[in-house]
Structure formats: C-alpha cells, structure tokens
Scaffold this motif. Structure first.
Motif, PDB file in Angstrom:
ATOM      1  N   LYS A   1       0.811  -1.218   0.000  1.00  0.00           N
ATOM      2  CA  LYS A   1       0.000   0.000   0.000  1.00  0.00           C
ATOM      3  C   LYS A   1       0.846   1.271   0.000  1.00  0.00           C
ATOM      4  CE  LYS A   1      -3.824  -2.321   2.324  1.00  0.00           C
ATOM      5  NZ  LYS A   1      -4.711  -2.371   3.506  1.00  0.00           N
ATOM      6  N   VAL A   2       2.163   1.132  -0.173  1.00  0.00           N
ATOM      7  CA  VAL A   2       3.067   2.277  -0.210  1.00  0.00           C
ATOM      8  C   VAL A   2       3.393   2.614  -1.657  1.00  0.00           C
ATOM      9  CG1 VAL A   2       5.301   3.197   0.513  1.00  0.00           C
ATOM     10  CG2 VAL A   2       4.053   1.620   2.013  1.00  0.00           C
ATOM     11  N   GLN A   3       3.292   3.870  -1.993  1.00  0.00           N
ATOM     12  CA  GLN A   3       3.615   4.311  -3.346  1.00  0.00           C
ATOM     13  C   GLN A   3       5.109   4.122  -3.607  1.00  0.00           C
ATOM     14  OE1 GLN A   3       1.445   5.458  -5.780  1.00  0.00           O
ATOM     15  NE2 GLN A   3      -0.096   4.759  -4.301  1.00  0.00           N
ATOM     16  N   PRO A   4       5.489   3.759  -4.843  1.00  0.00           N
ATOM     17  CA  PRO A   4       6.918   3.649  -5.177  1.00  0.00           C
ATOM     18  C   PRO A   4       7.658   4.942  -4.834  1.00  0.00           C
ATOM     19  CG  PRO A   4       5.585   2.725  -6.931  1.00  0.00           C
ATOM     20  CD  PRO A   4       4.626   3.391  -5.982  1.00  0.00           C
ATOM     21  N   ASN A   5       8.850   4.815  -4.236  1.00  0.00           N
ATOM     22  CA  ASN A   5       9.581   6.006  -3.821  1.00  0.00           C
ATOM     23  C   ASN A   5      11.067   5.933  -4.130  1.00  0.00           C
ATOM     24  OD1 ASN A   5      10.530   4.189  -1.965  1.00  0.00           O
ATOM     25  ND2 ASN A   5       9.739   5.229  -0.151  1.00  0.00           N
ATOM     26  N   VAL A   6      11.495   4.919  -4.880  1.00  0.00           N
ATOM     27  CA  VAL A   6      12.909   4.777  -5.192  1.00  0.00           C
ATOM     28  C   VAL A   6      13.233   5.554  -6.463  1.00  0.00           C
ATOM     29  CG1 VAL A   6      14.755   3.164  -5.790  1.00  0.00           C
ATOM     30  CG2 VAL A   6      13.072   2.544  -4.043  1.00  0.00           C
ATOM     31  N   ALA A   7      14.056   6.561  -6.307  1.00  0.00           N
ATOM     32  CA  ALA A   7      14.447   7.381  -7.453  1.00  0.00           C
ATOM     33  C   ALA A   7      15.441   6.634  -8.332  1.00  0.00           C
ATOM     34  CB  ALA A   7      15.056   8.695  -6.966  1.00  0.00           C
TER      35      ALA A   7
ATOM     36  N   HIS B   1      17.169   1.404   5.359  1.00  0.00           N
ATOM     37  CA  HIS B   1      16.411   1.019   4.173  1.00  0.00           C
ATOM     38  C   HIS B   1      15.775  -0.335   4.443  1.00  0.00           C
ATOM     39  CE1 HIS B   1      19.328   3.902   2.442  1.00  0.00           C
ATOM     40  NE2 HIS B   1      18.372   4.163   1.566  1.00  0.00           N
ATOM     41  N   TRP B   2      14.459  -0.336   4.640  1.00  0.00           N
ATOM     42  CA  TRP B   2      13.692  -1.558   4.881  1.00  0.00           C
ATOM     43  C   TRP B   2      12.808  -1.817   3.666  1.00  0.00           C
ATOM     44  CZ3 TRP B   2      14.432  -4.366   9.328  1.00  0.00           C
ATOM     45  CH2 TRP B   2      15.063  -3.726  10.396  1.00  0.00           C
ATOM     46  N   SER B   3      12.779  -3.062   3.221  1.00  0.00           N
ATOM     47  CA  SER B   3      11.917  -3.397   2.090  1.00  0.00           C
ATOM     48  C   SER B   3      11.575  -4.884   2.159  1.00  0.00           C
ATOM     49  CB  SER B   3      12.603  -3.048   0.761  1.00  0.00           C
ATOM     50  OG  SER B   3      11.676  -3.099  -0.312  1.00  0.00           O
ATOM     51  N   CYS B   4      11.020  -5.391   1.072  1.00  0.00           N
ATOM     52  CA  CYS B   4      10.652  -6.800   0.953  1.00  0.00           C
ATOM     53  C   CYS B   4      11.188  -7.320  -0.374  1.00  0.00           C
ATOM     54  CB  CYS B   4       9.133  -6.979   0.974  1.00  0.00           C
ATOM     55  SG  CYS B   4       8.302  -6.334   2.439  1.00  0.00           S
ATOM     56  N   THR B   5      11.527  -8.600  -0.421  1.00  0.00           N
ATOM     57  CA  THR B   5      11.951  -9.163  -1.695  1.00  0.00           C
ATOM     58  C   THR B   5      10.836  -8.970  -2.724  1.00  0.00           C
ATOM     59  OG1 THR B   5      11.157 -11.331  -0.933  1.00  0.00           O
ATOM     60  CG2 THR B   5      13.502 -10.875  -0.673  1.00  0.00           C
ATOM     61  N   GLY B   6      11.240  -8.568  -3.910  1.00  0.00           N
ATOM     62  CA  GLY B   6      10.282  -8.275  -4.964  1.00  0.00           C
ATOM     63  C   GLY B   6       9.850  -6.817  -5.011  1.00  0.00           C
ATOM     64  N   PHE B   7      10.211  -6.035  -3.971  1.00  0.00           N
ATOM     65  CA  PHE B   7       9.815  -4.624  -3.915  1.00  0.00           C
ATOM     66  C   PHE B   7      11.026  -3.689  -3.815  1.00  0.00           C
ATOM     67  CE2 PHE B   7       6.147  -6.952  -2.562  1.00  0.00           C
ATOM     68  CZ  PHE B   7       5.048  -6.205  -2.969  1.00  0.00           C
TER      69      PHE B   7
ATOM     70  N   ASN C   1      13.394  -2.494  -5.661  1.00  0.00           N
ATOM     71  CA  ASN C   1      13.657  -1.430  -6.628  1.00  0.00           C
ATOM     72  C   ASN C   1      12.480  -0.479  -6.773  1.00  0.00           C
ATOM     73  OD1 ASN C   1      11.925  -3.191  -7.896  1.00  0.00           O
ATOM     74  ND2 ASN C   1      13.045  -3.234  -9.847  1.00  0.00           N
ATOM     75  N   LYS C   2      11.448  -0.672  -5.909  1.00  0.00           N
ATOM     76  CA  LYS C   2      10.282   0.211  -5.946  1.00  0.00           C
ATOM     77  C   LYS C   2      10.063   0.952  -4.637  1.00  0.00           C
ATOM     78  CE  LYS C   2       7.856  -3.381  -7.138  1.00  0.00           C
ATOM     79  NZ  LYS C   2       6.745  -4.303  -7.499  1.00  0.00           N
ATOM     80  N   VAL C   3      10.195   0.270  -3.512  1.00  0.00           N
ATOM     81  CA  VAL C   3       9.884   0.865  -2.206  1.00  0.00           C
ATOM     82  C   VAL C   3      11.027   0.599  -1.236  1.00  0.00           C
ATOM     83  CG1 VAL C   3       8.329   0.883  -0.229  1.00  0.00           C
ATOM     84  CG2 VAL C   3       7.397   0.596  -2.538  1.00  0.00           C
ATOM     85  N   GLN C   4      11.540   1.659  -0.635  1.00  0.00           N
ATOM     86  CA  GLN C   4      12.500   1.579   0.460  1.00  0.00           C
ATOM     87  C   GLN C   4      11.965   2.439   1.599  1.00  0.00           C
ATOM     88  OE1 GLN C   4      15.320  -0.219   0.777  1.00  0.00           O
ATOM     89  NE2 GLN C   4      15.132  -1.159  -1.254  1.00  0.00           N
TER      90      GLN C   4
END
Length: 517
Positions: free
Chosen positions: A226-232, A385-391, A393-396
């Motif tokens: 539910k988080v918008q992509p934020n990785v520049a 920087h926290w994320s999930c596998t598969g995400f 390059n989109k959400v950190q």
C-alpha cells in the motif's frame, strides 16, 4: 597495543549512576535500493495505525553530546569516549525508571520532572564537566556550549519518531542532510537496567508497544503493497566514473558471534552499544579490540585477505518468548527482547562512483552509517532502508517496518558513505571523516571517492499481522531502550581490515568496470 582500560570514575559519578540504576531495577545487482537516497518515506495507510495518548511521557530525550563534539584532541578521545558512554548509561537508567513508575506518574503530574529529569540533569552535568576537563587537560579548548547540553526532556508519545507520515513521497537525498556528517552513530554506553516485562500475551504487545513495553507500536508498521513507489532512478555512470563491483562472502554469523559492545564509539567499554550485534568477518571484535587485534584475528570471510569487521544490530520477533540474553545487559535487562532472527543471506559488495575513479580505503578506516538515536537526533543522519523481496527497486522505507506479502520476506539494505577526507581513519564523532556523495555521485569539499560498501540482509521470518490497530508477532531492530525500537534507528558498522593486496585488487576491479571477488 594493550587493552584499553578505562580510568575509574569518581565516587560521585559512580554513586549517581548506581542510584539511578538501583531505582530502575526496583521498578545480486545493485537494484536492491537507491543508494543515493535515504528513504524518509511516508504512506497513505493511516487507517492501519494506532496512536498512543499524547499526554503520556513515552520516552526521555537528551542532547546527543557525542554528535555535537566534532573536534576533540586525539590525546583526549579515549577518555572522552568513556565519559560519553557514561552519559548513555545515565539515560538508560533514567528511561527505565520512567518505564517502571507509570503509576506514580499518573498520581503526580510533576513526578517525571522532579524525580527523573532533575536528577538526570545533575548526573549529566558531572560527566559534561569531566569531558571539558579531559579536553582542556591535553591543551584543547572545551566549547562553552557543552554546559547547555545537560538538560533532558520528557517526550510525549505523539511526538516520537514513528511512521504514519502524510503522503507517499520520494526518498530524500542524503547529500542534503547526512553529508553534513554530524552524528554520533551507533552510540555508546555501559548500562544497567530493569528486567523486561514478561506480562505481554504471547505474540502480542503491551500498551507501550512491544512485549517489553518500549515499542514497536502498530504505527511503526506498514503493508508494503500500500506504499507508493519512492525509489528514485540511480545516477548514471559517466565516462569518468567507476562501474565495477567487488563482492566478499563472509557468511551469516552462523557461528553466533554476538556482543553488546561497540569498539568504534566506546572502546574499552563493555556493553557500549546497549544492544546486541551480529558480527561477520573479523572474529575478534569486542570492546577491547585494537588495530593489532584486528590484524591478527581470524575471519569468517571466504577470502582470507578480508579481515574487515561488519556488524549490525540483530532483529528480534516479539512473540512473547525470550532468547539467550533475556537476563543480560544489552538484552532483556535493557528491553531488547524476543527471538533473535538469523540472517538468511548477507550480501556484501563494494561499488564505484558515477563520476570518478575510486581510491583505496585506508586500513582500519571506521564507518558508521545510520543513526541509532533518531528519536533524539531526528532524521538528519538516518540511513535505514527496509523493504521486501520483490519490492526493493520500488519501495524503500526508513520510518516504518514493512509487512511483506505472502512469498516475500524482509530485507535490510545499507549504503555506506562513499567519500573520504583523504587523511583520517576516524573522527571525534565518527562521522566527519567520511560523507555521502551528492545526488549525482560527486564528493564535495576535497573529499575522495572510495569503494562504497553496500550490504543486503535477507530474513525469512513470517510477516506480522495488523488487525484493528493491533500488531501481532511484531519484529524490531535492537537499540537503546529509550529509542523505542523505531525503524529509523537501524544502523551498520564497518572497520576496514583488508590487506593491501586485496584492497588494491578491489580498486582496480571497480575502476576497470569489472565484477570481481
């Protein structure tokens, strides 16, 4: 070099700290992340968060003396580091007194001020005077503003550094904040404290958050879907840049090397971190390790030319159970509770600069990235920087822990400072000798580009669940107890102990655009 043994504290200081403690006891590829961003992200999932009553004092915040002391004579640094450790010890004891006197606080509105904050200020003043004395004793000039750093405040629950910020925005560049290089890193201290509460329901949380009552809370988590992509987009490597990658394999701490020391910020101080670290690489890192110790040590790295020390705070699942350190300082006695989670993958790589060639790191260079005290210091030096596998390059995420969907698991990523002042292997506040590159990858102010250490830690634990504002089977990073286990406090530490031959191979590999190990 021999063991670094701290000078005995004066009876006044020992009595002050002991009294506070006694009161407390009574009561693959660089698509992992945008490495030119510290993701001070936010999200739109406010309906998934809970908020504690704003009137309650949730924690204690004190000026971070170590962060502000950017210049200390070399001859005084050892003693000053020891005094800074005592300041952290005092904060820990005061926080635990806060946590064990909630009933008294409800009956007396002035209890926190009179019984916790005033004595804490008095104790801090003694130590700050000692810091000034140590600086002046070796011919330095202690800054006059140190006296203004003794006062601490009680921080309400609604002002702590939780997630649940507004809007789903792009990550901020560390060059606008972290490159100011004025933080105290992982922090120091020697602690005493109360045992963690065991009254929380299995897998649940107490009112204060977490099974020990000091976090995390529901607002510290977000459904990553539910988080918008934020990785520049990462800066493009130019003709003058260095695009190679050097990898080193050092394992996942399968041999269970743990301790609660931090030899970078608190040399010679046992339990200097107030929380438990995982270690890979150098096998002799503890509070008393010296450069000679590191050079002679064994290493868990496959390439024996890499005796570097890589260490980070452990992650625990707060499911109502305890681990081996439940009765230890830095563990359960300082409210770091739950089951320690072993990393499944620890990928360590060194990468180049988009705009220049890199130079060799000096041997025994020390770098801390991130800030273990963001509840006190704010987000200027946060680099979690926290994320999930598969995400990745989109959400950190920096300000919240992700809840990963089925088939995905939690990933922690670190991108260290990649610019070096060309002279110093360390600095008084353990930051000003290194800096982040700007958004284009340039090093400023005469700093030189060095191989940038990047680390990717992959876990395998089951995702927590968030239902009706309650989090179950929460996970959290270890930290100072008063920092409330916020995601922003994540940090990582590195001491370079590459031999000269292997360091030169790394530099050549990166500058030639190769992939090596």
């Amino acid at each position: 070099m021999g063991r670094n043994i701290r000078k005995r504290r004066s009876p006044l200081v020992v009595r002050a700290v002991a009294a506070s403690a006694a009161l407390a006891i009574g009561g693959g590829g660089l698509v992992w992340a945008n490495f030119y961003a510290s993701a001070h992200e936010s999200n739109n999932s406010a309906h998934n968060t809970t908020k504690a009553a704003g009137a309650q004092v949730a924690t204690i915040t004190c000026p971070d003396v170590g962060q502000k002391l950017t210049s200390v004579p070399n001859q005084a640094r050892g003693e000053v580091d020891g005094e800074l450790a005592t300041l952290d010890q005092q904060i820990t004891a005061a926080y635990q007194r806060l946590a064990t006197t909630r009933d008294a606080q409800t009956r007396d509105a002035s209890f926190v001020q009179n019984s916790i904050l005033v004595p804490l200020k008095q104790n801090r003043s003694v130590i700050i005077d000692r810091i000034k004395l140590e600086i002046n004793r070796v011919g330095g000039k202690a800054p006059g503003w140190l006296d203004g750093l003794s006062t601490c405040t009680g921080q309400p629950a609604d002002q702590t550094n939780t997630g649940g910020q507004n809007n789903g925005g792009a990550a901020a560049s560390p060059s606008a904040s972290a490159s100011a290089s004025a933080g105290a890193g992982a922090g120091a201290g020697a602690g005493a404290g109360a045992s963690a509460s065991a009254s929380a329901p299995a897998g649940g949380v107490q009112a204060g958050g977490g099974q020990a009552g000091n976090g995390p809370v529901a607002a510290d988590f977000v459904d990553i879907t539910k988080v918008q992509p934020n990785v520049a987009r990462k800066a493009r490597t130019g003709a003058a840049g260095s695009s190679g990658v050097f990898s080193t394999a050092c394992g996942v701490n399968a041999n269970k090397k743990f301790n609660t020391d931090n030899v970078i910020v608190a040399p010679g101080v046992t339990n200097g971190a107030h929380h438990l670290h995982d270690y890979v690489g150098n096998q002799s890192n503890d509070a008393f390790a010296t450069n000679d110790t590191f050079a002679a040590a064994q290493t868990s790295c496959a390439n024996q030319g890499d005796k570097s020390s890589y260490y980070w705070p452990v992650v625990r699942i707060q499911n109502g159970t305890q681990d081996f350190d439940q009765n230890n300082l830095g563990g359960g006695k300082e409210l770091n509770v739950g089951q320690i989670q072993q990393v499944r993958q620890a990928q360590i790589k060194f990468v180049g600069s988009p705009t220049s060639k890199v130079v060799a790191m000096p041997k025994f260079l020390r770098i801390i990235t991130g800030d273990a005290k963001t509840t006190t210091n704010g987000l200027a030096n946060a680099n979690a920087h926290w994320s999930c596998t598969g995400f990745e390059n989109k959400v950190q995420l920096t300000a919240q822990y992700p809840i990963c969907p089925r088939g995905s698991t939690v990933v922690r990523t670190f991108a260290f400072q990649s610019c070096w002042d060309g002279v110093n292997a360390d600095s008084a506040n353990h930051r000003t000798h290194v800096a982040f590159a700007d958004a284009q990858g340039n090093c400023a102010n005469g700093f030189k580009a060095i191989p940038q250490l990047t680390m990717r830690l992959v876990y395998g634990f089951r995702a927590p669940t968030l239902t009706n504002g309650q989090i179950k089977n929460a996970y959290a990073v270890d930290g100072f107890p008063e920092q409330l286990h916020k995601a922003t406090t994540d940090h990582d530490d590195f001491i370079n102990v590459f031999d000269e031959t292997l360091m030169n191979k790394m530099v050549t590999c990166i500058n030639n655009g190769q992939r090596c190990k």
